[in-house]
Scaffold this motif. Structure first.
Motif, PDB file in Angstrom:
ATOM      1  N   SER A  60      17.124  44.617   8.890  1.00  0.00           N
ATOM      2  CA  SER A  60      15.677  44.633   8.724  1.00  0.00           C
ATOM      3  C   SER A  60      15.113  43.215   8.776  1.00  0.00           C
ATOM      4  O   SER A  60      14.093  42.955   9.416  1.00  0.00           O
ATOM      5  CB  SER A  60      15.306  45.291   7.393  1.00  0.00           C
ATOM      6  OG  SER A  60      13.922  45.145   7.125  1.00  0.00           O
ATOM      7  N   THR A  61      15.780  42.293   8.100  1.00  0.00           N
ATOM      8  CA  THR A  61      15.331  40.906   8.099  1.00  0.00           C
ATOM      9  C   THR A  61      15.343  40.327   9.501  1.00  0.00           C
ATOM     10  O   THR A  61      14.399  39.641   9.930  1.00  0.00           O
ATOM     11  CB  THR A  61      16.231  40.058   7.174  1.00  0.00           C
ATOM     12  OG1 THR A  61      16.029  40.490   5.830  1.00  0.00           O
ATOM     13  CG2 THR A  61      15.903  38.582   7.282  1.00  0.00           C
ATOM     14  N   TYR A  62      16.423  40.606  10.243  1.00  0.00           N
ATOM     15  CA  TYR A  62      16.509  40.092  11.605  1.00  0.00           C
ATOM     16  C   TYR A  62      15.343  40.605  12.454  1.00  0.00           C
ATOM     17  O   TYR A  62      14.731  39.849  13.217  1.00  0.00           O
ATOM     18  CB  TYR A  62      17.842  40.479  12.243  1.00  0.00           C
ATOM     19  CG  TYR A  62      17.903  40.108  13.705  1.00  0.00           C
ATOM     20  CD1 TYR A  62      18.080  38.778  14.089  1.00  0.00           C
ATOM     21  CD2 TYR A  62      17.732  41.069  14.694  1.00  0.00           C
ATOM     22  CE1 TYR A  62      18.099  38.422  15.429  1.00  0.00           C
ATOM     23  CE2 TYR A  62      17.746  40.719  16.029  1.00  0.00           C
ATOM     24  CZ  TYR A  62      17.933  39.400  16.398  1.00  0.00           C
ATOM     25  OH  TYR A  62      17.940  39.051  17.728  1.00  0.00           O
ATOM     26  N   ARG A  63      15.020  41.874  12.327  1.00  0.00           N
ATOM     27  CA  ARG A  63      13.917  42.433  13.109  1.00  0.00           C
ATOM     28  C   ARG A  63      12.581  41.825  12.696  1.00  0.00           C
ATOM     29  O   ARG A  63      11.711  41.582  13.544  1.00  0.00           O
ATOM     30  CB  ARG A  63      13.897  43.949  12.953  1.00  0.00           C
ATOM     31  CG  ARG A  63      15.053  44.636  13.676  1.00  0.00           C
ATOM     32  CD  ARG A  63      15.003  46.137  13.545  1.00  0.00           C
ATOM     33  NE  ARG A  63      16.119  46.751  14.250  1.00  0.00           N
ATOM     34  CZ  ARG A  63      16.842  47.744  13.791  1.00  0.00           C
ATOM     35  NH1 ARG A  63      16.577  48.265  12.600  1.00  0.00           N
ATOM     36  NH2 ARG A  63      17.837  48.246  14.506  1.00  0.00           N
ATOM     37  N   GLN A  64      12.401  41.598  11.406  1.00  0.00           N
ATOM     38  CA  GLN A  64      11.163  40.972  10.948  1.00  0.00           C
ATOM     39  C   GLN A  64      11.002  39.581  11.566  1.00  0.00           C
ATOM     40  O   GLN A  64       9.909  39.199  12.002  1.00  0.00           O
ATOM     41  CB  GLN A  64      11.174  40.850   9.422  1.00  0.00           C
ATOM     42  CG  GLN A  64      11.097  42.169   8.687  1.00  0.00           C
ATOM     43  CD  GLN A  64      11.267  41.979   7.194  1.00  0.00           C
ATOM     44  OE1 GLN A  64      10.634  41.108   6.602  1.00  0.00           O
ATOM     45  NE2 GLN A  64      12.109  42.785   6.572  1.00  0.00           N
ATOM     46  N   ILE A  65      12.090  38.839  11.598  1.00  0.00           N
ATOM     47  CA  ILE A  65      12.058  37.481  12.157  1.00  0.00           C
ATOM     48  C   ILE A  65      11.843  37.521  13.664  1.00  0.00           C
ATOM     49  O   ILE A  65      10.990  36.828  14.222  1.00  0.00           O
ATOM     50  CB  ILE A  65      13.375  36.739  11.844  1.00  0.00           C
ATOM     51  CG1 ILE A  65      13.535  36.542  10.339  1.00  0.00           C
ATOM     52  CG2 ILE A  65      13.428  35.391  12.564  1.00  0.00           C
ATOM     53  CD1 ILE A  65      14.928  36.084   9.916  1.00  0.00           C
ATOM     54  N   GLY A  66      12.647  38.351  14.339  1.00  0.00           N
ATOM     55  CA  GLY A  66      12.658  38.333  15.788  1.00  0.00           C
ATOM     56  C   GLY A  66      11.434  38.920  16.450  1.00  0.00           C
ATOM     57  O   GLY A  66      11.083  38.533  17.567  1.00  0.00           O
ATOM     58  N   ASN A  67      10.753  39.848  15.787  1.00  0.00           N
ATOM     59  CA  ASN A  67       9.580  40.481  16.383  1.00  0.00           C
ATOM     60  C   ASN A  67       8.294  39.703  16.148  1.00  0.00           C
ATOM     61  O   ASN A  67       7.224  40.121  16.605  1.00  0.00           O
ATOM     62  CB  ASN A  67       9.412  41.902  15.835  1.00  0.00           C
ATOM     63  CG  ASN A  67      10.429  42.871  16.425  1.00  0.00           C
ATOM     64  OD1 ASN A  67      10.837  42.725  17.569  1.00  0.00           O
ATOM     65  ND2 ASN A  67      10.836  43.862  15.639  1.00  0.00           N
ATOM     66  N   ALA A  68       8.379  38.585  15.478  1.00  0.00           N
ATOM     67  CA  ALA A  68       7.170  37.869  15.055  1.00  0.00           C
ATOM     68  C   ALA A  68       6.609  36.946  16.139  1.00  0.00           C
ATOM     69  O   ALA A  68       7.308  36.521  17.060  1.00  0.00           O
ATOM     70  CB  ALA A  68       7.474  37.049  13.802  1.00  0.00           C
ATOM     71  N   PHE A  69       5.340  36.648  16.010  1.00  0.00           N
ATOM     72  CA  PHE A  69       4.683  35.586  16.766  1.00  0.00           C
ATOM     73  C   PHE A  69       5.119  34.270  16.120  1.00  0.00           C
ATOM     74  O   PHE A  69       4.929  34.075  14.922  1.00  0.00           O
ATOM     75  CB  PHE A  69       3.174  35.763  16.642  1.00  0.00           C
ATOM     76  CG  PHE A  69       2.346  34.923  17.573  1.00  0.00           C
ATOM     77  CD1 PHE A  69       2.826  34.497  18.792  1.00  0.00           C
ATOM     78  CD2 PHE A  69       1.049  34.579  17.216  1.00  0.00           C
ATOM     79  CE1 PHE A  69       2.037  33.747  19.656  1.00  0.00           C
ATOM     80  CE2 PHE A  69       0.239  33.830  18.054  1.00  0.00           C
ATOM     81  CZ  PHE A  69       0.738  33.407  19.287  1.00  0.00           C
ATOM     82  N   PRO A  70       5.739  33.326  16.855  1.00  0.00           N
ATOM     83  CA  PRO A  70       6.225  32.090  16.222  1.00  0.00           C
ATOM     84  C   PRO A  70       5.116  31.360  15.471  1.00  0.00           C
ATOM     85  O   PRO A  70       4.053  31.079  16.049  1.00  0.00           O
ATOM     86  CB  PRO A  70       6.724  31.277  17.416  1.00  0.00           C
ATOM     87  CG  PRO A  70       7.109  32.300  18.437  1.00  0.00           C
ATOM     88  CD  PRO A  70       6.082  33.390  18.280  1.00  0.00           C
ATOM     89  N   PRO A  71       5.309  31.062  14.200  1.00  0.00           N
ATOM     90  CA  PRO A  71       4.259  30.429  13.407  1.00  0.00           C
ATOM     91  C   PRO A  71       3.661  29.164  14.021  1.00  0.00           C
ATOM     92  O   PRO A  71       2.432  28.992  13.960  1.00  0.00           O
ATOM     93  CB  PRO A  71       4.966  30.138  12.066  1.00  0.00           C
ATOM     94  CG  PRO A  71       5.991  31.215  11.965  1.00  0.00           C
ATOM     95  CD  PRO A  71       6.489  31.424  13.370  1.00  0.00           C
ATOM     96  N   PRO A  72       4.454  28.241  14.632  1.00  0.00           N
ATOM     97  CA  PRO A  72       3.830  27.048  15.202  1.00  0.00           C
ATOM     98  C   PRO A  72       2.857  27.354  16.345  1.00  0.00           C
ATOM     99  O   PRO A  72       1.868  26.629  16.531  1.00  0.00           O
ATOM    100  CB  PRO A  72       5.019  26.224  15.702  1.00  0.00           C
ATOM    101  CG  PRO A  72       6.167  26.671  14.857  1.00  0.00           C
ATOM    102  CD  PRO A  72       5.932  28.135  14.656  1.00  0.00           C
ATOM    103  N   VAL A  73       3.124  28.407  17.110  1.00  0.00           N
ATOM    104  CA  VAL A  73       2.204  28.777  18.183  1.00  0.00           C
ATOM    105  C   VAL A  73       0.922  29.348  17.587  1.00  0.00           C
ATOM    106  O   VAL A  73      -0.190  29.016  18.021  1.00  0.00           O
ATOM    107  CB  VAL A  73       2.860  29.786  19.141  1.00  0.00           C
ATOM    108  CG1 VAL A  73       1.941  30.055  20.326  1.00  0.00           C
ATOM    109  CG2 VAL A  73       4.212  29.284  19.634  1.00  0.00           C
ATOM    110  N   ALA A  74       1.064  30.207  16.585  1.00  0.00           N
ATOM    111  CA  ALA A  74      -0.107  30.756  15.905  1.00  0.00           C
ATOM    112  C   ALA A  74      -0.921  29.644  15.248  1.00  0.00           C
ATOM    113  O   ALA A  74      -2.161  29.685  15.249  1.00  0.00           O
ATOM    114  CB  ALA A  74       0.334  31.782  14.860  1.00  0.00           C
TER     115      ALA A  74
END
Length: 424
Positions: free
Chosen positions: A298-312
């Motif tokens: 679950s943690t891996y999916r949360q990390i991998g599916n995200a919009f990268p914070p520096p781009v946001a």
């Protein structure tokens, strides 16, 4: 910069949330359908905001979950609406995919009337297949009195050592749009080795520095995956080959970094931990230590599916500056014609024959190309046809995308899904 308010839909575990927080946005409301991702988001917003966050779990289009009009006039409406309708890894069903929420999010902006809108999605949305879809979105935003533009942003241009293009839509009121500039890419991006050197050596692995010295490029796209697939995995075969070039075993995610007694990476390539994957996504830049809740997969999916914070964060800074008019007036948000055939058919008061279309668009005698484009349009729009003395004539009908229609098939699909979940 002055602090601004944001409502975020399809927020996930908070990649965009963290970036927007760093850019000076305070979350009034966050909505996410996955309970574990929402728990992670709530946990972290409690730590970094001055007040208790309002994080709600459920289908963002469920009228019982929230009342959009309660947030009328918020500074920013943002979200990473579902990617599968446009992803080249899927069937690219666009408006015919029940998960599609892009057009709905634009209608949501019409209800909330935010000062700015930010939506991001996968590269596939930029393809010719979706030219008509993009044109419909741009035209609708213009009707709602928003200037809008799309831009492909590459994560590695903002310090994220990963090949991760994201297709971003920004819309603003014309007066603010005049002050908007797309974020300027950084000159350099750290390599995977630069970012993970310390993490690889945290348990005393003797080869950490040598591994980092050869991992001198950026990573392939981190693939979060879905619940339909197996455990944490760094992607399909092509991605695994790219990871192997970095001396990383992409078959799964490790529980911890290599230990002192583990062999050289040339004997046995190390696997990444979730913490390492998060670093490649840019979660740990800026000081905040984002804490993920849930088990490993679950943690891996949360990390991998995200919009990268520096781009946001980068795009958030540009939006903040425009809304506060702290940036000089520039080129602003320049609109682009995505599909001239769509606009021709939409703007015509009568059905048009092939000859009409060729003459209007100056396409010569390339009738086969026009036929293909008409077929593509029919995937996202009702295409009317009528036999005339000059052959078939065409007209553009209703946009098939979900925009909140009471009779749309999306409702029955999600009702069935809820029923199956209760039974299981």
């Amino acid at each position: 910069m002055a602090e601004l308010s944001v409502v975020e839909i399809c927020a996930g575990a908070g990649g965009q949330s963290l970036g927007l927080h760093r850019a000076g946005f305070d979350h009034m409301l966050s909505l996410e359908i996955d309970p574990q991702a929402a728990a992670t988001l709530r946990h972290n917003l409690e730590r970094i905001q001055d007040r208790s966050p309002d994080v709600r779990v459920g289908d963002v289009a469920d009228q019982g979950l929230w009342r959009p009009e309660d947030y009328e006039g918020v500074d920013l409406l943002a979200g990473g609406v579902p990617c599968p309708p446009f992803s080249v890894a899927g069937k690219q069903l666009g408006s015919q995919d029940e998960r599609d929420l892009f057009a709905w999010a634009v209608e949501l902006a019409g209800r909330i009337q935010p000062r700015a809108l930010l939506l991001e999605n996968v590269r596939g949305l930029s393809a010719p297949r979706f030219a008509g879809y993009r044109q419909a979105i741009a035209d609708r935003l213009e009707e709602l009195d928003y200037a809008s533009a799309w831009r492909m942003l590459h994560a590695n241009e903002f310090g994220v050592p990963q090949l991760r293009p994201r297709f971003v839509l920004v819309a603003m009121r014309p007066d603010s749009a005049a002050h908007f500039s797309w974020p300027t890419p950084l000159e350099d991006c750290p390599s995977v080795g630069d970012v993970l050197r310390e993490s690889m050596g945290e348990r005393g692995w003797r080869y950490a520095d040598r591994w980092a010295d050869q991992a001198v490029t950026i990573a392939p796209t981190i693939v979060g995956g879905s619940k339909k697939h197996g455990g944490a995995d760094l992607g399909p075969t092509r991605a695994k080959r790219a990871w192997a070039q970095l001396m990383v075993d992409g078959h799964g995610v490790a529980d911890h970094a290599p230990t002192r007694n583990d062999p050289s990476f040339r004997t046995r390539m190390p696997k990444l931990t979730n913490e390492m994957v998060a670093r490649i996504q840019g979660w740990h830049r800026g000081g905040e230590d984002w804490e993920f809740l849930g088990r490993k997969t679950s943690t891996y999916r949360q990390i991998g599916n995200a919009f990268p914070p520096p781009v946001a964060e980068a795009i958030g800074n540009s939006i903040n500056a425009a809304l506060n008019e702290s940036a000089a007036a520039s080129g602003g948000l320049e609109s682009t014609v995505h599909d001239d055939l769509y606009r021709l058919l939409k703007g015509s008061s009568k059905l048009l024959t092939m000859n009409d279309i060729v003459k209007s668009l100056g396409l010569g005698n390339d009738l086969s190309s026009i036929a293909r484009r008409l077929q593509t349009l029919s995937e996202d729009f009702v295409l009317h046809e009528m036999e005339t003395s000059q052959g078939l004539a065409y007209g553009l009908g209703e946009f098939k995308a979900f925009r909140g229609q009471e009779d749309h098939g999306r409702h029955s699909h999600f009702a069935d899904a809820r029923t199956r979940a209760r039974v299981s």
